[in-house]
Enzyme design. Sequence first.
Site, short mmCIF file in Angstrom:
data_model
loop_
_atom_site.label_atom_id
_atom_site.label_comp_id
_atom_site.label_asym_id
_atom_site.label_seq_id
_atom_site.Cartn_x
_atom_site.Cartn_y
_atom_site.Cartn_z
N HIS A 70 0.98 -1.01 -0.11
CA HIS A 70 0.03 0.00 -0.06
C HIS A 70 0.74 1.34 -0.05
O HIS A 70 0.75 2.28 0.69
CB HIS A 70 -1.07 -0.04 1.26
CG HIS A 70 -2.33 0.62 0.96
ND1 HIS A 70 -3.33 -0.08 1.10
CD2 HIS A 70 -2.62 2.03 0.93
CE1 HIS A 70 -4.33 0.82 0.74
NE2 HIS A 70 -3.77 1.92 0.71
N GLY A 105 1.72 4.61 -8.69
CA GLY A 105 1.02 5.48 -7.64
C GLY A 105 1.16 6.91 -7.59
O GLY A 105 1.01 7.87 -8.59
C1 LIG Z 1 -2.26 9.29 -1.07
C2 LIG Z 1 -2.49 7.72 -1.42
C3 LIG Z 1 -3.73 7.42 -1.38
C4 LIG Z 1 -3.89 5.94 -1.49
N1 LIG Z 1 -5.18 5.39 -1.71
C5 LIG Z 1 -5.37 3.95 -1.99
C6 LIG Z 1 -6.64 3.50 -1.73
O1 LIG Z 1 -7.58 4.10 -1.78
N2 LIG Z 1 -6.95 2.36 -2.35
C7 LIG Z 1 -5.68 1.52 -2.62
O2 LIG Z 1 -5.64 0.33 -2.63
N3 LIG Z 1 -4.39 1.94 -2.39
C8 LIG Z 1 -4.18 3.28 -2.09
N4 LIG Z 1 -2.94 3.79 -1.89
C9 LIG Z 1 -1.85 2.89 -2.50
C10 LIG Z 1 -1.61 2.86 -4.03
O3 LIG Z 1 -2.50 2.48 -4.62
C11 LIG Z 1 -0.15 2.14 -4.36
O4 LIG Z 1 -0.33 0.84 -3.64
C12 LIG Z 1 0.92 2.87 -3.83
O5 LIG Z 1 0.81 4.21 -3.86
C13 LIG Z 1 2.11 2.26 -4.81
O6 LIG Z 1 3.15 2.91 -4.59
P1 LIG Z 1 3.96 4.20 -4.95
O7 LIG Z 1 3.01 5.43 -4.99
O8 LIG Z 1 5.44 4.27 -4.66
O9 LIG Z 1 3.90 3.88 -6.75
C14 LIG Z 1 -2.81 5.24 -1.65
C15 LIG Z 1 -1.55 5.62 -1.91
C16 LIG Z 1 -1.38 7.09 -1.60
C17 LIG Z 1 0.19 7.61 -1.66
#
Ligand SMILES: Cc1cc2nc3c(=O)[nH]c(=O)nc-3n(C[C@H](O)[C@H](O)[C@H](O)COP(=O)(O)O)c2cc1C
Length: 350
Positions: free
Chosen positions: A246, A300
Amino acid sequence: MRYNSSKRRRQLSTLAEIRKLARQRLMPPCRVCPACDGRVCAGEMPGMGGVGSGAGFINNFQALAAVRLNLRTIHTVASPDIALSLFGKGLAMPILGAPIGGVKMNVNDAMSEEEFCLAMLEGARQAGTLGMGGDGPFPLLYNATLAAVRQAGGIPVTKPRGQEAIVAHFRRAEEAGAAAIGIDIDAAGLLNMTRNGQPVEPKTVDQLRELAAATPLPLILKGVMTVEDAQAACRAGAAAIVVSNHGGRALDHTPGTAEVLPAIAAAVKGRITILADGGVRSGTDVLKFLALGADAVLVGRPLAIAAVGGGAEGVRLMLETLAEELRAAMVLTGCNSLSEVGPQVLWRRE
Ligand SMILES: Cc1cc2nc3c(=O)[nH]c(=O)nc-3n(C[C@H](O)[C@H](O)[C@H](O)COP(=O)(O)O)c2cc1C
């Protein structure tokens, strides 16, 4: 298409402008650092950081950075094919948009949730791929995801709520025309859900099997970090897993996803689609995840930054730049297609 460096230079200068604009809009929660590695924003949640010490986010970045590639240029590969089929759809690249929920909570309302979700999903559609949308403690979040899916297609990812609440979210996703449906099972302990009266819970294999059977859509389980959970996802009948912590936001002190992916791939590759995320910042990072066993990756924070700085156009440009970098990296490692990307790409000390 041969690798075109003048086009890449133009894209990079536009991306630099997008990042500059994003920085003005995102400060202070996101400083749009030159290297998005989780150090400056460590512990900033709400915000863009990793939870607690920030180690999960930092480990993602460092684990990918530690992977080394074999440079090979005596071969015939000049125009690698990076297209693939996923969830019954033809995609132009093995790169998808990760779900990012909570623009208000996390980045100071930099844009409305609806605008943000649409930018993420529409940008992905324009790049010939799929974006995902998130869910959260307020109905606005999943509503915004579904509104964007209705317009641009894509994949909603619901929180691991009670069974009935999840099935209700599935029905709405089916009606919206979703390509697949996800559950971020690693949000089972998310405090901002329980604090806002939106209970989440860990799931048993039987519960997941019931959920997989409750929808005609392919089910993606996001947040798998162990071989045991990957095998359980196969037994539950899921179509795909996302090897993900996540973005370091669920549990502090998790390893980098690139560290756990090889063992997971050794156990379940070919039985279930393997997606991976965490720290992808370049096409070379995409190649590394593929060589470690992923079928495709999610991106992400870099896409969130592109969405805030350049809307759907920014997201499209970021994805196309990553795709171009991936093609270049495949030329330089001698891989003509995604099926040719394997362990031979990885350099290991003798
Ligand atoms: C601000 C923020 C909000 C996120 N919201 C969700 C979400 O609602 N559902 C989810 O499955 N993952 C969520 N994530 C995790 C991302 O889907 C993902 O797994 C992660 O950001 C991947 O890493 P990266 O940002 O380094 O590419 C969130 C990440 C961030 C930074």
